[in-house]
Design an enzyme around this catalytic site. Structure first.
Site: not given
Ligand code: NAD
Ligand code: UDX
Length: 469
Positions: A12, A14, A40, A94, A163, A166, A222, A277, A280
């Protein structure tokens, strides 16, 4: 221990970018990213890198270089687990939508499934790394599942939260402020920690690789998200106060941000934070605090979410109020649907909630986002279950052209701060709109006086009422 094969479960937002950068920087390690989602994985393997499932600036170039060399995307989960000495678990966590903790706790079913699959498949020792964001003490549960396999395989569990943000994922990964590794304070735990640290030390300076206990690492993730989101809610709270008192939130943010103890980042008032993030992880934190009976701690953090919900709602209310208390049958254009610029991710985007509110007032919504598809936008609205799919389709139009989106609109709302929005021919847009032509700038991307000179009626988040509508 030297690692030659890495498996990452979850391709995904990450898993995909993180493993691409590890593969880029560690050409001697084979990195296999696996996922159950065939579509995907097919998109990750698409020959044309503009079709990757995730849009991130710079990602296509990284994938282009490493893919097929030492970076592989596959649906063969068992095979990749078996081959690897180190396994990242990067699946989604989630908010639970059922049962105990519904609407608050993190749903750990995907994590548990991964642990059970690793336990079933592994025939050699593995380092299992929590890359997903998890409640504090999840490693304990993983340990229990993995240690009861009866196959005599050794598992070392590490916490290594991600950390990246996106929209800047590749830069964040290449240039991380820090890499955090939580491991057990035993010989095995230390060896596992150093094996993972060695991977990162290929491009991250040693002083930025932090080692802590597993529990501190899990909780730090967190905590970081809670602190960041809290800053946004704090400045958003001030934005409302600015609007009624004649202050300007951007000036206030600049003024306080120069205090080195406060710092200038994450002080941009907005229509509300979104993304997969912040909400959640704070809900999860609140749930954990409550489960330990720490009600004041829980209430404190919950307020960050309450403020954010209020900010989204009051922006939508402002639109209705300003348009003479009715938007029924009026065309309102939303520019931007992603939760921030430079990503195609829409999870928890403020645009979804603002659109939903306006649709309940029977507005006709036209949406343009440079990276989000019509299919995704309609799916986001359908998911809320506020009205039927047919009603959503009757009131919502998604277009690929911003000029077309704004044509004949009563109002335009800026939902995402995409760079291209400021560069449109706003004189022409003004001429094509209904009058008075309203702009609701939820991201403060415009200089209000410039837009007012064209003729627009401007509302900018956090700007003094005297300049507002
Ligand atoms: P995502 O939904 O984009 O990706 C997760 C993937 O895992 C999906 O493609 C799903 O099909 C796959 N999956 C689920 N169960 C599976 C299984 N049993 N076997 C194989 N594949 C499986 O999620 P994400 O945004 O990449 O987030 C992943 C984790 O990282 C979450 O815990 C999230 O909180 C954390 N995280 C996300 C971000 C972010 O910016 N999105 C940043 C830091 C941490
Ligand atoms: C966040 C954390 O920044 C990252 O470290 C962690 O790993 C995942 O969660 P992300 O959600 O991808 O990252 O984007 P971020 O830049 O943090 O923005 C989150 C939301 O806050 C967005 O909707 C952004 O528009 C909003 N935001 C951010 C504001 O409204 N004002 C700000 O000053 C900064």
């Amino acid at each position: 221990m030297s690692i030659k094969n890495i498996c990452c479960i979850g391709a995904g937002y990450v898993g995909g970018p993180t493993m691409s950068v590890i593969a880029l920087k560690c050409p001697d390690i084979k990195v296999t990213v696996v996922d159950l989602n065939e579509k995907r994985i097919a998109a990750w393997n698409d020959e044309d890198v503009s079709n990757l499932p995730i849009y991130e600036p710079g990602l296509a170039e990284v994938v282009q270089e490493a893919r097929g060399r030492n970076l592989f995307f596959s649906t063969e989960v068992d095979k990749a687990i078996d081959e690897a000495e180190l396994i990242f678990i990067s699946v989604n966590t989630p908010t639970k939508t059922y049962g105990v903790g519904k609407g608050m706790a993190a749903d750990l079913k995907y994590i548990e499934l991964c642990a059970r699959q690793i336990a079933r498949v592994a025939t050699t020792d593995k380092i299992v790394v929590e890359k997903s964001t998890l409640p504090v003490r999840t490693a304990e549960a993983l340990q229990n599942i993995l240690h009861n396999t009866g196959k005599g395989v050794r598992f070392d569990i590490l916490s290594n939260p991600e950390f990246l943000a996106e929209g800047t994922a590749v830069q964040d990964l290449l240039n991380a402020d820090r890499v955090l590794i939580g491991g057990e304070n035993t010989l095995g735990g230390q060896k596992a920690t150093e094996a993972l640290a060695n991977i990162y030390s290929n491009w991250i300076p040693e002083e930025r690789i932090l080692r802590t206990s597993v529990w501190s690492s899990e909780l730090s993730k967190l905590t970081a998200n809670a602190f960041l989101a809290q800053r946004v809610s704090s400045i958003n709270a001030m934005s409302e106060l600015c609007e009624v008192t004649g202050a300007d939130v951007q000036e206030v943010a600049r003024a306080i941000g120069t205090d080195s103890r406060i710092g200038p980042k994450f002080l941009k008032a907005s229509v509300g934070f979104g993304g997969s993030c912040f909400q959640k992880d704070i809900l999860n934190l609140v749930y954990i605090a409550k489960s330990y009976g720490l009600n004041e701690v829980a209430d404190y953090w919950e307020q960050v979410i309450i403020m954010n919900d209020h900010q989204k709602r009051r922006f939508a209310e402002k639109i209705v109020k300003t348009l003479f208390n009715t938007v029924s049958g009026k065309k309102i254009t939303l520019l931007g649907w992603a939760f921030k610029k430079d990503t195609n991710d829409t999870r928890e985007s403020a645009a979804i909630y603002v659109a939903d509110y306006l649709l309940s007032e029977q507005a006709e919504i036209v949406i343009y986002d440079p990276k989000v598809s019509q299919e995704q936008i309609l799916a986001d609205l359908d998911y809320l279950n506020t009205r039927s799919e047919a009603e959503n389709r009757a009131l919502v139009t998604v277009v690929n052209n911003p000029m077309e989106a704004c044509d004949n609109a009563h109002a335009i709302a800026i939902m995402t701060e995409w760079d291209e929005f400021v560069n449109y021919d706003w004189k022409q847009i003004y001429n094509q709109m209904q009058k008075p032509a309203f702009i609701f700038d939820g991201r403060a991307i415009f200089v209000p006086s410039e837009m007012e000179n064209i003729g627009f009626e401007m509302y900018t988040i956090g700007l003094a009422y005297s300049k507002n509508i």
